[in-house]
Design a protein around this motif. Structure first.
Motif, PDB file in Angstrom:
ATOM      1  N   MET A   1      17.451   2.822  -6.810  1.00 15.28           N
ATOM      2  CA  MET A   1      16.031   2.699  -6.509  1.00 15.28           C
ATOM      3  C   MET A   1      15.295   3.991  -6.855  1.00 15.28           C
ATOM      4  O   MET A   1      15.813   5.093  -6.659  1.00 15.28           O
ATOM      5  N   LYS A   2      14.083   3.838  -7.349  1.00 11.30           N
ATOM      6  CA  LYS A   2      13.271   4.961  -7.795  1.00 11.30           C
ATOM      7  C   LYS A   2      11.880   4.886  -7.173  1.00 11.30           C
ATOM      8  O   LYS A   2      11.506   3.882  -6.551  1.00 11.30           O
ATOM      9  N   VAL A   3      11.101   5.950  -7.358  1.00 14.05           N
ATOM     10  CA  VAL A   3       9.682   5.935  -7.015  1.00 14.05           C
ATOM     11  C   VAL A   3       8.913   5.544  -8.267  1.00 14.05           C
ATOM     12  O   VAL A   3       9.030   6.202  -9.311  1.00 14.05           O
ATOM     13  N   ASP A   4       8.149   4.427  -8.189  1.00 13.64           N
ATOM     14  CA  ASP A   4       7.445   3.973  -9.388  1.00 13.64           C
ATOM     15  C   ASP A   4       6.102   4.677  -9.541  1.00 13.64           C
ATOM     16  O   ASP A   4       5.736   5.570  -8.756  1.00 13.64           O
ATOM     17  N   ALA A   5       5.344   4.268 -10.557  1.00 10.44           N
ATOM     18  CA  ALA A   5       4.078   4.937 -10.879  1.00 10.44           C
ATOM     19  C   ALA A   5       3.048   4.808  -9.770  1.00 10.44           C
ATOM     20  O   ALA A   5       2.125   5.625  -9.669  1.00 10.44           O
ATOM     21  N   SER A   6       3.185   3.792  -8.925  1.00 10.35           N
ATOM     22  CA  SER A   6       2.230   3.603  -7.835  1.00 10.35           C
ATOM     23  C   SER A   6       2.630   4.336  -6.568  1.00 10.35           C
ATOM     24  O   SER A   6       1.922   4.290  -5.561  1.00 10.35           O
ATOM     25  N   GLY A   7       3.790   5.005  -6.613  1.00  8.40           N
ATOM     26  CA  GLY A   7       4.240   5.743  -5.452  1.00  8.40           C
ATOM     27  C   GLY A   7       5.099   4.947  -4.498  1.00  8.40           C
ATOM     28  O   GLY A   7       5.393   5.415  -3.388  1.00  8.40           O
ATOM     29  N   ALA A   8       5.532   3.754  -4.906  1.00  7.12           N
ATOM     30  CA  ALA A   8       6.388   2.921  -4.069  1.00  7.12           C
ATOM     31  C   ALA A   8       7.844   3.094  -4.479  1.00  7.12           C
ATOM     32  O   ALA A   8       8.150   3.338  -5.649  1.00  7.12           O
ATOM     33  N   ILE A   9       8.748   2.957  -3.525  1.00  5.76           N
ATOM     34  CA  ILE A   9      10.184   2.991  -3.825  1.00  5.76           C
ATOM     35  C   ILE A   9      10.618   1.564  -4.136  1.00  5.76           C
ATOM     36  O   ILE A   9      10.480   0.660  -3.299  1.00  5.76           O
TER      37      ILE A   9
END
Length: 678
Positions: free
Chosen positions: A607-615
């Motif tokens: 899991m990563k932090v996406d461009a919107s700031g969500a994991i």
């Protein structure tokens, strides 16, 4: 319950994943059906390394389980006919190497074909200009890995690992995955990597020396690229027959992959089990363009082993080991009395769509001594769950057993064993006040070096949930440990408090410590403020947050654990999985890893932090194909400091020590060890 006949010995399983048998060079020597003169197991011999400098040396490797005679064998390249050569030994032992110098030299851009004394093609490799300097070598497993140019000196006569690059090209993840010779003559390719691979310039050819290689795109104009985890199929314009081969060549003229099959083995199809990594078997139904059914039987490419002696393409069971040898390969057939009682797995479900093949090595070994985790509260030795490598000392692996035990493990003779200087039989843990038996499921290490353990319930009252995180100081003396702090989140999960012990057992299954630095660097949006996460807003929480995995629904629950015994709840995060059994933060990939056992098809979601700031989920991998479909509830990846030749250790724990089933060579073992890319 898994069955042993479908779980081949890993080293040979790996060999079938990259087979280069059966192709001859046009105008040099015609390929012929295997003759009586061909020695048993010849198809298991692989070209493993070759150089076009330094005396034009060639290395052969035997992936099989029995020795193979190479007396009278010959070789050719693209300019001279088959010639005899003088090997360092006339027999290749199982898992052994033989080297020789090419009798007429090898060029900067060339090919190499190996034949038995009867003229049957054994293996073939082709390379472009300077690709064999210092050497062209199989990387990712001797006799099985992808062909790449070595980055350091050649390693003739020994394992290739020392000369392999730290990372492999994306094209090395493409595999011939299924083939049919029933009239449609279709080939399926599978991309087990994480990025799309262009195949617009790639070619294929069969085992007929009168055929020239054809472009994939000319056979199927739409087959120009393969997405990550995707498939491409094409119909062969040059035909495919019985006792034939399919060879895949990239646009630069380098060998990529191949498969050879026997009479009728590709009818209705010959398929890899599992996709992209397993050995080939005859299918009962072709599944071109989708996941292989793996409902057939019998190996068709080389020999496969399940603990006995290879005979052609299949093997009958042999005798199981004692369970205490270092580094036993998974598999095995015969009987074994383990001395402790295994618990059969439950909750098996299929692997979710879009899941990618395990990116590490296919080899997996048993990594503990038999019945190593028997305790006073668990004499059967079961229930090893959470795992974590110690970041301050990666030679230490911490493990928890559900029945309130903590283990410090160190390596001995290739196995992970309890550290006798800490506690030879582990240390018992308690809730605050020194009472109760935590149903300890997950473990992680905070920035302070302390151990943080999750518990679903109190084993002395197992019908009621007790979802807690407990902090222990590993330097504390004594055989029983009490927590420095205990954070109780039970009230947040009323759905688990039904009076049913099964519901109470679906709480906090795993936990991972995630540093603030990763959350801020990725731009994680704090759900409490709606703005970028600012650790300064939570002055008592330390330098990171704790992600607890809920078995009930596969969500991650994020907490700041405060030094005054309170906690801050940051809400829940979806993993896209129906359940979570372990959680870890992997500093190498910079991902949070949510692991699920056979409930979710034995998968790991990064899991990563996406461009919107969500994991959010990034990519999901299965376990190596050889591993059993058990309650594998613990998973740990070694730190970057342990990386050797692009790989590091991955460790799994079996909650039921079941292995491949009662009275097999893995009965009584709780830990398995493999590799993962660096």
């Amino acid at each position: 319950m898994p069955t042993t006949h479908s779980r081949a010995r890993v080293a040979t399983l790996c060999a079938a994943a990259l087979t280069f048998s059966g192709l001859a060079v046009t105008g040099i020597l015609a390929a012929q059906p295997a003759a009586a003169a061909d020695p048993a197991g010849y198809q298991n011999v692989r070209i493993n390394e070759v150089t076009s400098s330094d005396n034009d040396t060639v290395e052969l490797y035997n992936t099989g389980s029995t020795a193979v005679s190479i007396s009278g064998w010959k070789m050719s390249d693209d300019s001279f006919s088959a010639q005899s050569f003088s090997p360092s030994s006339s027999t290749i032992q199982a898992g052994g190497f033989v080297t020789f110098n090419s009798p007429k030299g090898l060029g900067d851009s060339d090919k190499l074909v190996i034949y038995t004394s009867g003229g049957t093609v054994v293996d073939r490799v082709e390379w472009a200009t300077d690709k064999a300097k210092p050497a062209m070598a199989r990387c990712g497993g001797d006799g099985t890995g992808a062909w790449v140019t070595a980055t350091s000196a050649a390693t003739f006569g020994s394992a290739n690992a020392a000369g392999c690059p730290s990372s492999l090209p994306a094209a090395s993840r493409v595999r011939i995955n299924e083939v049919t010779s029933n009239g449609s003559d279709t080939v399926e390719l599978y991309n087990g990597g994480t990025s799309s691979v262009s195949v617009s310039s790639w070619k294929y050819v069969d085992g007929d020396t009168g055929h020239s290689a054809a472009k994939i795109s000319s056979s199927s104009p739409s087959a120009t690229s393969i997405p990550a985890g995707g498939y491409v199929t094409f119909d062969s314009t040059i035909g495919l027959g019985d006792n034939d081969s399919a060879f895949l060549i990239d646009g630069s003229g380098n060998t990529v992959d191949s498969v050879t099959w026997a009479t009728d083995a590709a009818k209705p199809s010959d398929e890899r089990c599992a996709d992209g990594s397993g050995w080939f078997q005859t299918a009962t139904t072709a599944t071109l363009g989708s996941a292989n059914s793996c409902a057939g039987g019998g190996g068709t490419t080389g020999g496969t082993t399940t603990g006995g002696t290879t005979t052609g393409g299949t093997t009958t069971g042999g005798t199981g080991g004692t369970g205490d040898q270092p580094g036993q390969l998974l598999g095995g057939g015969g009987s074994l009395t383990s001395g402790c009682t295994p618990e059969a797995p439950s909750g098996s479900h299929s692997t979710p769509s879009g899941t990618l093949a395990w990116p590490g090595g296919a080899d997996v070994t048993i990594a503990d001594n038999v019945c190593a985790f028997t305790t006073s509260t668990g004499p059967e030795g079961r229930d090893v769950s959470g795992l974590v490598f110690d970041p301050s000392n990666p030679s230490v692996l911490w493990a928890v057993k559900n029945k309130n035990w903590l283990f410090k493990l160190v390596k001995s003779n290739g196995n992970w064993i309890p550290d006798s200087s800490w506690a030879a039989k582990g240390k018992q843990i308690r809730f605050s006040g020194g009472s109760g038996e935590p149903d300890s499921e997950g473990v992680t290490i905070g920035a302070d070096g302390h151990l943080y353990v999750t518990s679903e319930r109190d084993n002395t009252n197992n019908t009621a949930p007790k979802d807690t995180i407990l902090e222990f100081d590993p330097a504390a003396t004594g055989s029983t440990l009490s927590p420095l702090h205990q954070w109780d989140m039970t009230s947040q999960f009323p759905q688990l408090d039904t009076g049913d012990k099964d519901d109470a057992n679906l709480g906090f299954e795993g936990v991972g410590y995630v540093p603030d630095s990763w959350l801020t660097a990725g731009g994680w949006v704090d759900p409490l403020t709606g703005a970028a996460y600012d650790p300064a807003n939570y002055p008592l929480h330390g330098s990171g947050l704790f992600f607890a995995g809920l078995e009930w629904d596969g969500t991650l629950h994020v907490y700041g654990l405060n030094s005054n015994g309170t906690f801050t709840t940051f809400g829940a995060i979806s993993t896209g999985k129906t359940s979570v059994m372990d959680v870890t933060f992997d500093a190498v990939t910079q991902r949070i890893v949510a692991t699920c056992d056979n409930t979710c098809g034995e998968t790991h979601t990064f899991m990563k932090v996406d461009a919107s700031g969500a994991i959010v989920p990034d990519v999901t991998y299965t376990n190596p194909a050889v591993m059993p479909a058990d309650n594998l509830e613990g998973f740990a990846l070694a730190p970057a400091s342990t990386c050797v030749n692009g790989s590091r250790e991955a460790v799994w724990s079996d909650d039921g020590i079941y292995g491949f089933g009662s009275k097999t060579s893995s009965d009584g073992h709780a830990l398995y060890s493999g590799t993962f890319p660096c």
